[in-house]
Design an enzyme around this catalytic site. Sequence first.
Site, PDB file in Angstrom:
ATOM      1  N   PRO A   2      -6.443   6.671  -7.439  1.00 45.50           N
ATOM      2  CA  PRO A   2      -7.766   7.072  -6.979  1.00 45.50           C
ATOM      3  C   PRO A   2      -8.558   7.778  -8.070  1.00 45.50           C
ATOM      4  O   PRO A   2      -8.129   8.804  -8.594  1.00 45.50           O
ATOM      5  CB  PRO A   2      -7.480   8.016  -5.809  1.00 45.50           C
ATOM      6  CG  PRO A   2      -6.008   8.036  -5.629  1.00 45.50           C
ATOM      7  CD  PRO A   2      -5.380   7.407  -6.800  1.00 45.50           C
ATOM      8  N   GLU A   3      -9.686   7.189  -8.427  1.00 47.74           N
ATOM      9  CA  GLU A   3     -10.636   7.848  -9.308  1.00 47.74           C
ATOM     10  C   GLU A   3     -11.894   8.089  -8.474  1.00 47.74           C
ATOM     11  O   GLU A   3     -11.847   7.935  -7.259  1.00 47.74           O
ATOM     12  CB  GLU A   3     -10.923   6.971 -10.539  1.00 47.74           C
ATOM     13  CG  GLU A   3      -9.665   6.674 -11.340  1.00 47.74           C
ATOM     14  CD  GLU A   3      -9.908   5.811 -12.575  1.00 47.74           C
ATOM     15  OE1 GLU A   3     -11.040   5.807 -13.084  1.00 47.74           O
ATOM     16  OE2 GLU A   3      -8.979   5.126 -13.016  1.00 47.74           O
ATOM     17  N   HIS A  93       7.001   9.764   2.927  1.00 46.77           N
ATOM     18  CA  HIS A  93       6.199  10.498   1.929  1.00 46.77           C
ATOM     19  C   HIS A  93       4.900  11.033   2.510  1.00 46.77           C
ATOM     20  O   HIS A  93       3.940  11.259   1.788  1.00 46.77           O
ATOM     21  CB  HIS A  93       5.900   9.633   0.703  1.00 46.77           C
ATOM     22  CG  HIS A  93       7.108   8.962   0.140  1.00 46.77           C
ATOM     23  ND1 HIS A  93       8.146   9.668  -0.416  1.00 46.77           N
ATOM     24  CD2 HIS A  93       7.442   7.663   0.081  1.00 46.77           C
ATOM     25  CE1 HIS A  93       9.075   8.815  -0.814  1.00 46.77           C
ATOM     26  NE2 HIS A  93       8.666   7.590  -0.514  1.00 46.77           N
ATOM     27  N   ARG A 112       4.499   9.714  -5.064  1.00 44.63           N
ATOM     28  CA  ARG A 112       4.887  10.341  -6.341  1.00 44.63           C
ATOM     29  C   ARG A 112       4.610  11.831  -6.396  1.00 44.63           C
ATOM     30  O   ARG A 112       4.970  12.491  -7.369  1.00 44.63           O
ATOM     31  CB  ARG A 112       4.195   9.634  -7.499  1.00 44.63           C
ATOM     32  CG  ARG A 112       4.893   8.338  -7.819  1.00 44.63           C
ATOM     33  CD  ARG A 112       4.237   7.634  -8.953  1.00 44.63           C
ATOM     34  NE  ARG A 112       4.019   6.253  -8.563  1.00 44.63           N
ATOM     35  CZ  ARG A 112       3.508   5.317  -9.338  1.00 44.63           C
ATOM     36  NH1 ARG A 112       3.129   5.623 -10.548  1.00 44.63           N
ATOM     37  NH2 ARG A 112       3.368   4.104  -8.915  1.00 44.63           N
TER      38      ARG A 112
END
Length: 274
Positions: A2-3, A93, A112
């Site tokens: 995600p940017e 997660h 992550r």
Amino acid sequence: MPELPEVETIVRDLRPHLRGRRLAAVLSVNPLVLRYPSAESFRVAAEGAVFGVLGRRGKFIHAPLSSGDQLVVHLGMTGTLTLEHGAEPVRAHTHLRLQLDSGQELRYRDPRRFGRVLLGPERHLRQAGLLPPLGPDPLDRTFVGWPGNGPVRSSGRAVKAVLLDQEVVAGCGNIYADEALYLARLRPTRPASSLSASQWARLGAALTVVMKEAIRRRGTSFSDYRDGFGARGEAYESLMVYGRSGLPCVRCGRSLVARRIAGRTTVYCRWCQR
DNA sequence: AACGAGTCCTGATCGC
DNA sequence: TGCGATCAGGACTCGT
């Protein structure tokens, strides 16, 4: 990852659904992604608060609460923030589950765990160094004239490295840095100090263009990114250079090359980008 | 000051 | 089929 365009898409998706909703219960919060405060303090501060208007600063999502606190989420590389029905199975997660008075759940998932969650008064978070200083945002009016006449213009750093610096331009990551440099026809290895005024103007305009175009396509999904409802974006198909090493340049047909610059894989055209 | 390298972390992919 | 190695990188720390 995600940017700016992906984060903006999520914020626009979630904003109307969160505004005015009461945070009924913190169903779970993983201390590993909660940078501040403690899990117990988080629970006490969050429960019962009402969501204000969701916003974005660079890659940070800001959710103002009626308590005066801000719920801040950074998605890192693999983070997703989605609104789901409470009955939906909870995926692995999932680090944060907030139950809303609408019966829906706001879920933060991040395999992550490069992302983070913060809660507190914004001034406090900023003073504690938990919210880093950010440069102008390519979607904002303050971006006009970027990067100004400051030290950036005389820096010897590679222009690619400059674009990844959140203090220089907020929200740009590896994908859109490469795309903007391609659109502006600038070689990523160029020292920032070597760019002319018109080249800076071209680069600034290119940043805004690639960000807006990606938002129009609801973000780039090639791995983990999903919008606020868990769906994929379509911008991947329109990328000119990122992920296309060895493939022909769409402008000149020559093979695109990959190099490591500023610790990141960088793809560009040796012919078109000078 | 500014760079590279190391760190965190999991999943996808590849060679054997 | 399976298993180990490799790679992906945002932001941060540390060493040079």
